[in-house]
Design a protein around this motif. Sequence first.
Motif, mmCIF file in Angstrom:
data_model
loop_
_atom_site.group_PDB
_atom_site.id
_atom_site.type_symbol
_atom_site.label_atom_id
_atom_site.label_comp_id
_atom_site.label_asym_id
_atom_site.label_seq_id
_atom_site.Cartn_x
_atom_site.Cartn_y
_atom_site.Cartn_z
ATOM 1 N N GLY A 84 8.618 -10.079 -1.763
ATOM 2 C CA GLY A 84 8.816 -8.651 -1.950
ATOM 3 C C GLY A 84 8.326 -7.887 -0.740
ATOM 4 N N VAL A 85 7.797 -6.710 -0.978
ATOM 5 C CA VAL A 85 7.314 -5.823 0.081
ATOM 6 C C VAL A 85 5.980 -5.231 -0.364
ATOM 7 N N VAL A 86 5.043 -5.132 0.553
ATOM 8 C CA VAL A 86 3.816 -4.385 0.267
ATOM 9 C C VAL A 86 3.845 -3.067 1.037
ATOM 10 N N TYR A 87 3.468 -2.014 0.335
ATOM 11 C CA TYR A 87 3.347 -0.682 0.932
ATOM 12 C C TYR A 87 1.869 -0.328 1.058
ATOM 13 N N GLN A 88 1.492 0.169 2.215
ATOM 14 C CA GLN A 88 0.144 0.701 2.372
ATOM 15 C C GLN A 88 0.176 2.193 2.102
ATOM 16 N N LEU A 89 -0.638 2.635 1.166
ATOM 17 C CA LEU A 89 -0.704 4.038 0.773
ATOM 18 C C LEU A 89 -1.907 4.707 1.442
ATOM 19 N N PRO A 90 -1.843 6.012 1.648
ATOM 20 C CA PRO A 90 -3.005 6.707 2.218
ATOM 21 C C PRO A 90 -4.165 6.739 1.218
ATOM 22 N N ASN A 91 -5.305 6.225 1.602
ATOM 23 C CA ASN A 91 -6.459 6.141 0.703
ATOM 24 C C ASN A 91 -6.837 7.472 0.080
ATOM 25 N N LEU A 92 -6.809 8.532 0.904
ATOM 26 C CA LEU A 92 -7.273 9.833 0.423
ATOM 27 C C LEU A 92 -6.351 10.434 -0.631
ATOM 28 N N LYS A 93 -5.143 9.887 -0.771
ATOM 29 C CA LYS A 93 -4.205 10.426 -1.751
ATOM 30 C C LYS A 93 -4.058 9.535 -2.989
ATOM 31 N N ALA A 94 -4.939 8.554 -3.113
ATOM 32 C CA ALA A 94 -4.830 7.620 -4.232
ATOM 33 C C ALA A 94 -4.823 8.341 -5.577
ATOM 34 N N HIS A 95 -5.706 9.283 -5.763
ATOM 35 C CA HIS A 95 -5.819 9.968 -7.054
ATOM 36 C C HIS A 95 -4.684 10.975 -7.273
ATOM 37 N N GLU A 96 -3.947 11.311 -6.208
ATOM 38 C CA GLU A 96 -2.751 12.139 -6.358
ATOM 39 C C GLU A 96 -1.530 11.278 -6.682
ATOM 40 N N ILE A 97 -1.464 10.086 -6.101
ATOM 41 C CA ILE A 97 -0.297 9.218 -6.222
ATOM 42 C C ILE A 97 -0.278 8.443 -7.531
ATOM 43 N N PHE A 98 -1.438 7.964 -7.961
ATOM 44 C CA PHE A 98 -1.479 7.024 -9.069
ATOM 45 C C PHE A 98 -1.016 7.579 -10.419
ATOM 46 N N PRO A 99 -1.270 8.843 -10.771
ATOM 47 C CA PRO A 99 -0.777 9.307 -12.078
ATOM 48 C C PRO A 99 0.736 9.159 -12.236
ATOM 49 N N TRP A 109 -11.008 -1.115 -7.094
ATOM 50 C CA TRP A 109 -10.637 -0.932 -5.686
ATOM 51 C C TRP A 109 -11.714 -0.135 -4.977
ATOM 52 N N HIS A 110 -12.116 -0.600 -3.778
ATOM 53 C CA HIS A 110 -13.112 0.128 -3.000
ATOM 54 C C HIS A 110 -12.405 1.106 -2.078
ATOM 55 N N PRO A 111 -12.760 2.386 -2.114
ATOM 56 C CA PRO A 111 -12.066 3.403 -1.303
ATOM 57 C C PRO A 111 -12.071 3.138 0.190
ATOM 58 N N GLN A 112 -12.973 2.264 0.667
ATOM 59 C CA GLN A 112 -12.999 1.950 2.095
ATOM 60 C C GLN A 112 -12.015 0.837 2.464
ATOM 61 N N GLN A 113 -11.427 0.205 1.454
ATOM 62 C CA GLN A 113 -10.472 -0.868 1.705
ATOM 63 C C GLN A 113 -9.060 -0.295 1.797
ATOM 64 N N PRO A 114 -8.161 -0.935 2.573
ATOM 65 C CA PRO A 114 -6.765 -0.481 2.607
ATOM 66 C C PRO A 114 -6.157 -0.538 1.203
ATOM 67 N N LEU A 115 -5.321 0.434 0.911
ATOM 68 C CA LEU A 115 -4.703 0.544 -0.410
ATOM 69 C C LEU A 115 -3.259 0.059 -0.324
ATOM 70 N N TRP A 116 -2.987 -1.106 -0.940
ATOM 71 C CA TRP A 116 -1.665 -1.711 -0.901
ATOM 72 C C TRP A 116 -1.078 -1.806 -2.307
ATOM 73 N N VAL A 117 0.234 -1.682 -2.387
ATOM 74 C CA VAL A 117 0.973 -1.873 -3.636
ATOM 75 C C VAL A 117 2.091 -2.874 -3.378
ATOM 76 N N PHE A 118 2.206 -3.884 -4.237
ATOM 77 C CA PHE A 118 3.256 -4.892 -4.095
ATOM 78 C C PHE A 118 4.503 -4.439 -4.847
ATOM 79 N N ALA A 119 5.639 -4.428 -4.150
ATOM 80 C CA ALA A 119 6.919 -4.023 -4.726
ATOM 81 C C ALA A 119 7.839 -5.229 -4.792
ATOM 82 N N TYR A 120 8.490 -5.420 -5.936
ATOM 83 C CA TYR A 120 9.373 -6.582 -6.085
ATOM 84 C C TYR A 120 10.738 -6.225 -6.681
ATOM 85 N N ALA A 121 10.907 -4.971 -7.129
ATOM 86 C CA ALA A 121 12.195 -4.541 -7.702
ATOM 87 C C ALA A 121 12.455 -3.106 -7.267
#
Length: 207
Positions: free
Chosen positions: A95-110, A30-42
């Motif tokens: 499903g639903v896609v959520y856009q996450l804040p790019n700057l918090k990716a390394h806080e959210i992902f763990p 993932w490139h940090p300059q691109q929008p950060l999306w997560v696909f949710a299905y359940a």
Amino acid sequence: MYLQPPAAASFRRLSAAELAQSMHQTLLQWHPQQPLWVFAYASLIWRPEFPWISQRPATLYGYHRSLCLWSRINRGTPEVPGLVFALDRGGNCQGVVYQLPNLKAHEIFPALWQREMPSGSYEPRWLSCETPEGPVTALTFVMRRSCPAYAPQLPLTQQREIVYQAHGLNGSCLDYVMETHQALERSGIHDPKLNRLVQYISLQKLS
């Protein structure tokens, strides 16, 4: 014919190092300059547990929602496994896609990895999802069919029995299935297979 889950002794959680490596390899794609999306299905639809900027209805092509993964942590135990949804090959999934804040990716992902990848049953991929505003590339957790926890084409009667019996770290399997069904309905998503299971469960409750 009922499908028996793998022996409890065969179950293994990923180590902290393995989780970190998997997460790191995924983020490298993932490139940090691109929008950060997560696909949710359940359950991510009704309990995302991460901060998000926006959400959209989305359709993923090439995969469908299926109750095809033995759960020995979140909705079951090694001795009495439950079932959770996965994205299995074929068809499409709304499903639903959520856009996450790019700057918090390394806080959210763990925390996201602890939730979605405790035993490595999913394969994290960046896949294109169609939305009303156009396609987006989203992080998507798809079924790793080579995983021993893969449980394809379980009979409806067996699914119902498992859903009724299993409890795990995040609660009962029954609550999980019903919450997902209700969340899909609220989102205007029709899932015929899940609807049949819920109807079968409801008939059992009435009998």
